[in-house]
Design an enzyme around this catalytic site. Sequence first.
Site, PDB file in Angstrom:
ATOM      1  N   CYS A  36       9.211   2.718   6.263  1.00 17.05           N
ATOM      2  CA  CYS A  36       8.838   2.237   4.796  1.00 17.05           C
ATOM      3  C   CYS A  36       8.955   3.218   3.662  1.00 17.05           C
ATOM      4  O   CYS A  36       8.049   4.027   3.476  1.00 17.05           O
ATOM      5  CB  CYS A  36       7.432   1.338   4.729  1.00 17.05           C
ATOM      6  SG  CYS A  36       6.921   1.055   3.048  1.00 17.05           S
ATOM      7  N   CYS A  39       5.755   3.485   1.403  1.00 14.53           N
ATOM      8  CA  CYS A  39       4.923   3.985   2.169  1.00 14.53           C
ATOM      9  C   CYS A  39       4.717   5.181   1.898  1.00 14.53           C
ATOM     10  O   CYS A  39       3.719   6.014   1.998  1.00 14.53           O
ATOM     11  CB  CYS A  39       4.687   3.366   3.432  1.00 14.53           C
ATOM     12  SG  CYS A  39       4.677   1.610   3.555  1.00 14.53           S
TER      13      CYS A  39
END
Length: 112
Positions: A36, A39
């Site tokens: 991600c 993230c």
Amino acid sequence: MNIDTTTKATIIKDSNVTSLLDQHAVVLLDFWAPWCPPCKAITPTIDLLASEYPKGVGVGKVDIDQNKSIAEKYRITSIPTLVFLKNSEEKERLVGVHSMEAIKKILNSLLQ
């Protein structure tokens, strides 16, 4: 607890989430995944927070791919998601990438 040397936050696994909650009245859980990009973008902020609040706040990182049961327990549907707990009860939640100031504002309010 297992500490990853690449982060100052505690790497949470099913077996130690309860331990983190027991050790700290205020806990920030960062739900993320290695694939991600947002993230990864928020990781430096989470690491700085773990350094700035070494005793007052437990900061944990939960890889949703490795810890599906924890992600399900906290009803994680998007990542990154930051879950703020006080005395093991969810008080706030932020989804997406947020500024250090926004996160600190919530943490400081929970510490009062």
